[in-house]
Every structure is written in C-alpha cells, then in structure tokens.
Design an enzyme around this catalytic site. Structure first.
Site, short mmCIF file in Angstrom:
data_model
loop_
_atom_site.label_atom_id
_atom_site.label_comp_id
_atom_site.label_asym_id
_atom_site.label_seq_id
_atom_site.Cartn_x
_atom_site.Cartn_y
_atom_site.Cartn_z
CG HIS A 48 -16.33 -0.92 28.43
ND1 HIS A 48 -16.20 0.24 27.72
CD2 HIS A 48 -16.51 -0.55 29.73
CE1 HIS A 48 -16.29 1.28 28.53
NE2 HIS A 48 -16.48 0.82 29.76
CD GLU A 151 -18.87 3.82 35.64
OE1 GLU A 151 -17.93 3.25 35.05
OE2 GLU A 151 -20.03 3.92 35.16
CG ASP A 177 -15.10 5.05 33.33
OD1 ASP A 177 -14.29 5.42 32.46
OD2 ASP A 177 -15.94 4.17 33.13
#
Length: 255
Positions: A48, A151, A177
C-alpha cells in the site's frame, strides 16, 4: 546484516514480543531514526505504500544497529520475494495468502536449496555484501524472517496449518481486510471480529505459533500484549506526520 534478524527470531522463539511501525514513503531518514531509537523492526510497505523495488537499496541503507527491515511485498509472487531479499531485506511479509500451498511456495522462495527454491547469484547481491560475506549462503535460510498474513475467513481457518510450516516464522492477522471479508466493518462489529481473532490466537498460542497484528477493533497496544500477540506493528511515517501536522494546526489556531 542477518545477525540482526537472528536476534529478532530468537525473541519470538522465546515467547517475547517484538514491536515496530510501518514505512509507507521513500524516506531513508525514517529508517535511520527508527534504528537510532531502537525499534525492533520497521515494515517497509510495498503493498500500500509508495515504495518500488528500485527504492529498496536506498531505504535499506538507512537501517543500522538492531532494527530489522521487513518488507511487505505487494502479492504472493515468489520472484519478487527473492529480489527483495537479494537487495538486503531481513525478512518478508506476504499478504493475502489463501492456502497452505501458497504459504509453502512463498516461504520456499525465501530459502536457498535444499530448504527452498531461491536462486543463487551471491557475488551480485547487496545482501551478501556483493559477494564479500562468505557466511551469507550458510546463514541466510536460518536468519531470514518469513511472515504470512491472514486476511480472510478462509485464511484464519488455516492459521494452524500455515503457522506449523517449518519455513514460516509468524502468522500476521490483517484485521482491516479480515473485517471487510467477513462483513464486520466498523465499531458495531468489533465484538464479533475480536471473538474470531481471539479464537485463532488462542489456538496458535497453544501450538506455540507466534501471531502478529496491528492495534484495531477498539484494542490498544497493552490489550494486544495481554492477549499474547508477539508482533505488534503500530503507526507509520505517514500517520506520525499527519498527527503532528494536525496537532500543530490546532495549537496555532487555539486562543
């Protein structure tokens, strides 16, 4: 270089907690500061964050002392994992792993034969001191930290199987997530989400599998330590800067 990670892995094996923060921007000074202060590690976020493979050598040169550089790769790509380690990362965090087979594949990508499939090009690697460290080949497999992220509901169900793989050092719960995957986003669902996470952590603790997480779902660092999480990643360079600027603005505008 890898003696740093050996110390980190030793702490996990002894049941101790390790703590650090995220790095989202290309700023070697942040790595230097974390090292001077003495964080156990910094997770360099290529999933990210605004960090590319070409940025890594410059960032990694900022690490010193006992602070480990762990790179979160953008996906479960074995070739990228090897390239990250070649550049000198002390460990790898792999997101969105959905099967034991994938966990094994990416973990083997971080190990030289016979334990894994990582290619040999030692004289060209920054990790081996460009061929000047004669012990790199023999120590790298034991010293490299491998972290698998959980996740989704499916991944959480596989936590024990993934965590028991000899090549895996720690499983890391990604609560953001996970909450989206399970339809449990937002404060109204914190209790249900925490119940699921707690169940998995309890099973992993009983099996002596280290588990990591970020502060989330109404739980601060002391709560997570009490629950037995052995790796806590809290805050980031972006978050620290944002909060400092917000506080500055409030101070300037106050009467």
């Amino acid at each position: 270089m890898h003696s740093i990670t050996k110390s980190l892995k030793s702490k996990l094996q002894q049941g101790k907690m390790i703590g650090g923060a995220w790095m989202m921007t290309v700023n070697p000074a942040y790595a230097e500061l974390a090292s001077v202060i003495g964080l156990d590690f910094v997770v360099i976020d290529m999933e990210h964050g605004a960090i590319a493979l070409a940025d890594l050598p410059g960032i990694l040169r900022g690490f010193s002392r006992e602070t480990s550089a762990i790179v979160r790769v953008p996906s479960a790509d074995p070739s990228l994992i090897a390239r990250v380690l070649d550049r000198g990362a002390h460990g790898v965090m792999v997101p969105r792993v959905e099967s034991v087979e994938t966990a094994l594949e990416v973990s083997r990508a971080a190990k030289f034969p016979p334990q894994g499939d990582r290619g040999l090009a030692l004289p060209a690697l920054r990790a081996s001191g460009y061929g000047t460290n004669p012990d790199y080949r023999s120590n790298a497999n034991a010293d490299t930290l491998m972290i698998i992220q959980l996740e989704s509901a499916n991944a959480m169900n596989l936590a024990l199987e993934i965590g028991k793989l000899p090549e895996v050092d720690l499983v890391f719960v990604g609560p953001t997530d996970l909450s989206a995957n399970m339809g449990l986003e937002g404060p109204d669902h914190f209790a249900a989400l925490n119940q699921i996470i707690d169940g998995v952590v309890a099973k992993c603790k009983a099996a002596k599998i280290p588990v990591g997480i970020i502060p989330f779902a109404g739980r601060a660092i002391p709560d997570l330590k009490q629950l037995g999480f052995q790796m806590i990643v809290a805050g980031s360079d972006v978050a620290f800067l944002r909060e400092s600027v917000i506080n500055l603005k409030k101070t300037l505008e106050s009467n």
